[in-house]
Design a protein around this motif. Structure first.
Motif, PDB file in Angstrom:
ATOM      1  N   LYS A   1     -11.515   7.897   2.483  1.00 41.33           N
ATOM      2  CA  LYS A   1     -10.905   6.994   1.535  1.00 41.33           C
ATOM      3  C   LYS A   1     -10.142   5.878   2.491  1.00 41.33           C
ATOM      4  O   LYS A   1      -9.778   4.759   1.874  1.00 41.33           O
ATOM      5  CB  LYS A   1      -9.735   7.589   0.883  1.00 41.33           C
ATOM      6  CG  LYS A   1     -10.303   8.786  -0.185  1.00 41.33           C
ATOM      7  CD  LYS A   1      -9.138   9.447  -0.751  1.00 41.33           C
ATOM      8  CE  LYS A   1      -9.308  10.456  -1.619  1.00 41.33           C
ATOM      9  NZ  LYS A   1      -8.441  11.126  -2.081  1.00 41.33           N
TER      10      LYS A   1
ATOM     11  N   THR B   1      -0.640   8.310  -0.725  1.00 42.62           N
ATOM     12  CA  THR B   1      -1.723   8.233  -1.270  1.00 42.62           C
ATOM     13  C   THR B   1      -3.262   7.684  -0.689  1.00 42.62           C
ATOM     14  O   THR B   1      -4.202   8.030  -1.083  1.00 42.62           O
ATOM     15  CB  THR B   1      -1.735   8.033  -2.784  1.00 42.62           C
ATOM     16  OG1 THR B   1      -1.420   6.703  -2.930  1.00 42.62           O
ATOM     17  CG2 THR B   1      -0.520   9.000  -3.676  1.00 42.62           C
ATOM     18  N   SER B   2      -2.712   6.612   0.215  1.00 45.86           N
ATOM     19  CA  SER B   2      -4.005   6.030   0.678  1.00 45.86           C
ATOM     20  C   SER B   2      -3.808   5.964   2.216  1.00 45.86           C
ATOM     21  O   SER B   2      -3.285   5.086   3.006  1.00 45.86           O
ATOM     22  CB  SER B   2      -3.620   4.435   0.157  1.00 45.86           C
ATOM     23  OG  SER B   2      -3.932   4.312  -1.249  1.00 45.86           O
TER      24      SER B   2
ATOM     25  N   MET C   1       0.954  -1.007  -0.046  1.00 40.58           N
ATOM     26  CA  MET C   1      -0.055   0.079  -0.084  1.00 40.58           C
ATOM     27  C   MET C   1       1.101   1.390   0.072  1.00 40.58           C
ATOM     28  O   MET C   1       1.804   1.240   0.777  1.00 40.58           O
ATOM     29  CB  MET C   1      -0.874  -0.113   1.058  1.00 40.58           C
ATOM     30  CG  MET C   1      -1.744   1.334   1.313  1.00 40.58           C
ATOM     31  SD  MET C   1      -2.650   1.295   2.808  1.00 40.58           S
ATOM     32  CE  MET C   1      -4.176  -0.212   2.402  1.00 40.58           C
TER      33      MET C   1
END
Length: 294
Positions: A85, A5-6, A1
């Motif tokens: 998110k 960005t996550s 991951m």
């Protein structure tokens, strides 16, 4: 991951005219020892200088600020949830704050207990000036907790972290009521998901006169609507006996509250409802005696 960005954790903060306190809430998030998060702040139509106070921290790429016309806390939370998110979601009201290890503790707990869906803990109650009032908490539970939740909300909103799939499965805040919508959420989740309670202080909870939750009469009315809706929508969440026991406990609590306010006739009416549901239990008669004494 790719953690750049996550974000793993989405933090949701609704706010309305809390300029005096939101700085402390935001700083407690930025001081977290766990840093892979996004922070979604929804300004529900504030008319004070909330936006001006937030300007310096909005340069932090992890913070996302939204403004909407005043529509209520549940709508604000849902706005943030629609943008979230992260794999995990937690809530921080703008007049409360967290200890620095809060996120790390819960992320670690999820890693060590992958079969749980919601992790929550205890609160330290503070007053408007931030002075500690109490560390006393209600009894809380782990596992399948619907039979306890039907009696009263034992999940503290500002301490809870939930898997995002819970919201994807059962939806977000119902928005049906301005009071106790958090109870509605956790009660629905308790029908399908496993909760893990940890006896740690995971939030500082501020008590103020102008809070929506401070109106006990409205809260009782909303809670009654919530548990009736729950019984209709999730009839298999527990046995008929457990539903009746929970409803009897609700009527008994309301009776004791009404008796403490001198509303004896209304209190007796609530105790009558409790006794009809559980006429043979000692607890119902003990509660009846307590109402009589008040």
């Amino acid at each position: 991951m790719d953690t750049s960005t996550s974000p793993l954790v989405s933090i949701v903060t609704p706010t309305y005219n809390r300029a005096d306190y939101i700085g402390q809430a935001v700083n407690s998030v930025l001081a977290q020892t766990y840093t892979n998060f996004e922070f979604l702040i929804v300004d529900d139509g504030s008319t004070d200088n909330t936006r001006e106070l937030l300007e310096p921290v909005l340069a932090d790429a992890r913070i996302r600020y939204f403004y909407q016309e005043n529509q209520g806390q549940s709508v604000a939370r849902n706005c943030a949830l629609s943008e979230a998110k992260g794999d995990f979601v937690c809530f921080l009201d703008s007049d409360n704050y967290w200890p620095a290890e809060k996120l790390k503790q819960q992320v670690d707990l999820f890693r060590n207990h992958p079969d749980y869906d919601v992790v929550y803990g205890d609160i330290i109650t503070i007053d408007e000036k931030g002075q500690e009032v109490s560390r006393k908490n209600m009894k809380r539970y782990s596992g399948i907790i619907a039979k306890y939740m039907i009696r009263d909300n034992c999940v503290s909103m500002n301490t809870a972290m939930a898997r995002r799939r819970c919201f994807e499965t059962l939806g977000a805040m119902s928005g049906k009521r301005r009071v106790a919508d958090d109870y509605d959420l956790w009660l629905r989740f308790s029908a399908r998901f496993r909760f893990l309670y940890v006896p740690e202080f995971l939030a500082y909870y501020r008590v103020m006169d102008d809070q929506i939750s401070s109106d006990k009469t409205r809260r009782f009315d909303s809670n009654w609507e919530i548990i009736r809706d729950f019984r209709r929508e999730f009839p298999n969440a527990m046995s008929e006996r457990e539903f009746n026991s929970g409803f009897a406990a609700f009527h008994s609590r309301k009776a004791r509250y009404l008796a403490s306010k001198g509303a004896r006739r209304e209190a007796f009416a609530e105790m009558t409802k409790a006794l009809r549901l559980q006429p043979l239990t000692r607890s119902s008669w003990r509660n009846f005696a307590a109402v009589l004494l008040k």
